[in-house]
Each structure stands twice: as structure tokens, then as C-alpha cells.
Design an enzyme around this catalytic site. Sequence first.
Site, PDB file in Angstrom:
ATOM      1  N   LEU A  48       0.831  -1.213   0.000  1.00 11.96           N
ATOM      2  CA  LEU A  48       0.000   0.000   0.000  1.00 11.96           C
ATOM      3  C   LEU A  48       0.863   1.261   0.000  1.00 11.96           C
ATOM      4  O   LEU A  48       0.332   2.371  -0.040  1.00 11.96           O
ATOM      5  CB  LEU A  48      -0.886   0.018   1.256  1.00 11.96           C
ATOM      6  CG  LEU A  48      -1.831  -1.172   1.449  1.00 11.96           C
ATOM      7  CD1 LEU A  48      -2.192  -1.332   2.919  1.00 11.96           C
ATOM      8  CD2 LEU A  48      -3.089  -1.014   0.630  1.00 11.96           C
ATOM      9  N   ALA A  89      -1.827  -2.410  -4.248  1.00 11.11           N
ATOM     10  CA  ALA A  89      -2.906  -1.414  -4.193  1.00 11.11           C
ATOM     11  C   ALA A  89      -2.766  -0.446  -5.345  1.00 11.11           C
ATOM     12  O   ALA A  89      -1.811   0.315  -5.430  1.00 11.11           O
ATOM     13  CB  ALA A  89      -2.858  -0.669  -2.866  1.00 11.11           C
ATOM     14  N   TYR A 121      -0.295  10.559 -11.354  1.00 11.82           N
ATOM     15  CA  TYR A 121      -0.619   9.571 -10.325  1.00 11.82           C
ATOM     16  C   TYR A 121      -1.236   8.328 -10.968  1.00 11.82           C
ATOM     17  O   TYR A 121      -0.800   7.199 -10.720  1.00 11.82           O
ATOM     18  CB  TYR A 121      -1.569  10.193  -9.307  1.00 11.82           C
ATOM     19  CG  TYR A 121      -1.989   9.249  -8.216  1.00 11.82           C
ATOM     20  CD1 TYR A 121      -1.066   8.799  -7.286  1.00 11.82           C
ATOM     21  CD2 TYR A 121      -3.300   8.814  -8.106  1.00 11.82           C
ATOM     22  CE1 TYR A 121      -1.447   7.929  -6.278  1.00 11.82           C
ATOM     23  CE2 TYR A 121      -3.690   7.948  -7.106  1.00 11.82           C
ATOM     24  CZ  TYR A 121      -2.761   7.505  -6.196  1.00 11.82           C
ATOM     25  OH  TYR A 121      -3.137   6.639  -5.199  1.00 11.82           O
ATOM     26  N   LYS A 125       0.453   4.556 -11.226  1.00  8.23           N
ATOM     27  CA  LYS A 125      -0.224   3.363 -10.704  1.00  8.23           C
ATOM     28  C   LYS A 125      -0.499   2.355 -11.832  1.00  8.23           C
ATOM     29  O   LYS A 125      -0.474   1.141 -11.608  1.00  8.23           O
ATOM     30  CB  LYS A 125      -1.528   3.758 -10.014  1.00  8.23           C
ATOM     31  CG  LYS A 125      -1.300   4.386  -8.646  1.00  8.23           C
ATOM     32  CD  LYS A 125      -0.747   3.355  -7.688  1.00  8.23           C
ATOM     33  CE  LYS A 125      -0.753   3.834  -6.260  1.00  8.23           C
ATOM     34  NZ  LYS A 125      -0.382   2.770  -5.320  1.00  8.23           N
TER      35      LYS A 125
END
Length: 292
Positions: A48, A89, A121, A125
Site C-alpha cells: 500500500l 494497491a 498519479y 499506478k
Amino acid sequence: MLDNLSTGSIENIDHLRGHPRFHYTIDTVTNEPVLAELLDRSEVVFHLAAAVGVKKIVEEPVHTIENNVHGTEVVLRHANKKKKLVVVASTSEVYGKSEAVPFREDADLVMGPTVKHRWAYACSKAIDEFLALAYHKEKKLPVIIIRLFNTVGPRQSGQYGMVIPNFVRQALAGQPITVFGDGTQSRSFTYVGDVVRALVALANEPRAVGEVFNIGNGREITIGALAERVKRLTGSASDIVYIPYDQAYEAGFEDMPRRVPDISKINALVGYAPTVDLDEILQGVIEYFRSR
Ligand code: UDP
């Protein structure tokens, strides 16, 4: 637990610190000897660690990209040496500006241009997801990707711009409740306890390996309506004020207009369904801020 407390708070684990089955290390995932040692002692890794909050991402884009990409790279490389299951995550932000709500895991991702830092971002990810799936395909590392949809609850910090702790704090202090944009953008808030249960259920389900799952709550609310709800539940006399995105974040800021998960995949596999609704979540957050 391994955390460098960059955005977390040690107070948040006060109630766990004396527990005989809880161990924590204050350090970073990029400290490779520490990571390797902790991996040896673990069965499953819930990865995470990442830069968090749109505000921080807009203000510190270099940190966001480096942290998110490099941190995951290191975790996967070390987990692969010992073939430990990694639950990575990711985020609902990867769906970007897509209007194909509710979002399905196999849908296209629609990013904005690279000059708008917000999308860094989502892209960082998305790279994490690609890398984890590549490890799975090429090196047979067991991985599970989860995309989180606005996980909230007591102890969440408002410091990085998150809407619920900010609205509650403002309402309790009698300060203006600050809605960014025109308030018609929507989100689906998910209780942190529901997310934790989903993570554990997936980690225990062999058929989840190599797959991507949304974890969220299908119930959607506009941010304008959320402000009204917080005002009512706190009994606050605060005004609700509207602040243009340009002032709240930066010139030319692009928001996601809607963000709703399709949760049929995780529901079918492990029977996941959210159990805590928005009013209950808000009550918990209000009590938390009142008790501080
Ligand atoms: N937001 C707002 N007022 C605030 C903080 C956030 O209106 O004080 C809005 C924000 O612009 C976004 C939504 O609330 O449309 C959710 O923001 P948050 O940062 O909590 O999560 P995001 O969905 O952006 O990851």
C-alpha cells in the site's frame, strides 16, 4: 507493518502497538535489506506504500512518480526472489476521465495530457499494475491488483486534501465547507473496514491471482450533496462555499467527473459487498473529530 510515516501517523496504530501478533517497522520500502528481512517473515505482502492525495500529487509530482514506480519495483523484485504473494494497491484514478460508469476492470483507461500533473498519479499506478502483471506472466510471481475507490473512515487525515475529513473538520469548527468546482462531480465512498475484509478475502482465494479487482461501494454521491449531508449530520451553521478548481489546486486542473465501481467481479469471486453506508461512515468520522 512497514511504514515510513510520510503521510501516516503513529497515533493511528496506538491501539495495536501492544498486541503480541502485531509487529511494525518504521522505515521505507526502498530500504532493501529491511524489506528483504521482513519479506522472509511474511506470507503475503499488502503493498500500500505510495504517494497519497491529489493535493500532494499536484504539489510534488516528482516525488509521486519516483515513489510510486520505484517503490513497487523494489517490492516486486524482492517478493519475486521468495515467490511471496503480493497484493498491489492501485486506484480508481486509473480509469481517468472515462465516462463509462460503472467502471469495469477490463474497461479502457482514459488519461488526460502529460502537462496536467494530476494524471501522473494514475499513470504511475498503471505502470505498477503493468509491472505486477508482467512479473506474474513472465516469472510466475503470484500477484493480485486491487483498485480502491475513495477509502474513508475515522483516523483518515485531512492534511492531504481528502474531502470527508476536511468537510467534517470545517463543519465542526463552524468554518466554511469548501466545495471545489461546482460540486456536481461525484464519488462513491468505501468504508476502510470493508476494504480490509476484501483484501484478506482476496489474499485467501487462489483464483484471484493474476487478476485485477475494483474494491468500492456502488453508491454514488455528488460532492455538493456530501457537503449538505455533513452540515446536517453535524448540526453545523457553516456556510457551503464553492471554490474554483484553479484556486483549489492549480490552473487548468482537471477533475474526474464521476467515479463509480462495478463490483460484480469481486462479489462473484469472494462474496464481497460493502456493509457500512455513507451516513454510518460520516457518523464515525464526526465522532472521531469530536473526540480529539
Ligand atoms: N474536494 C472538495 N473540497 C475539499 C476537498 C476535496 O470539494 O476540501 C473534492 C475534490 O475536488 C474531488 C472530491 O472532493 O472532486 C474528492 O476529493 P478527494 O481528494 O477526497 O479524493 P479524489 O477523489 O480526488 O481522489
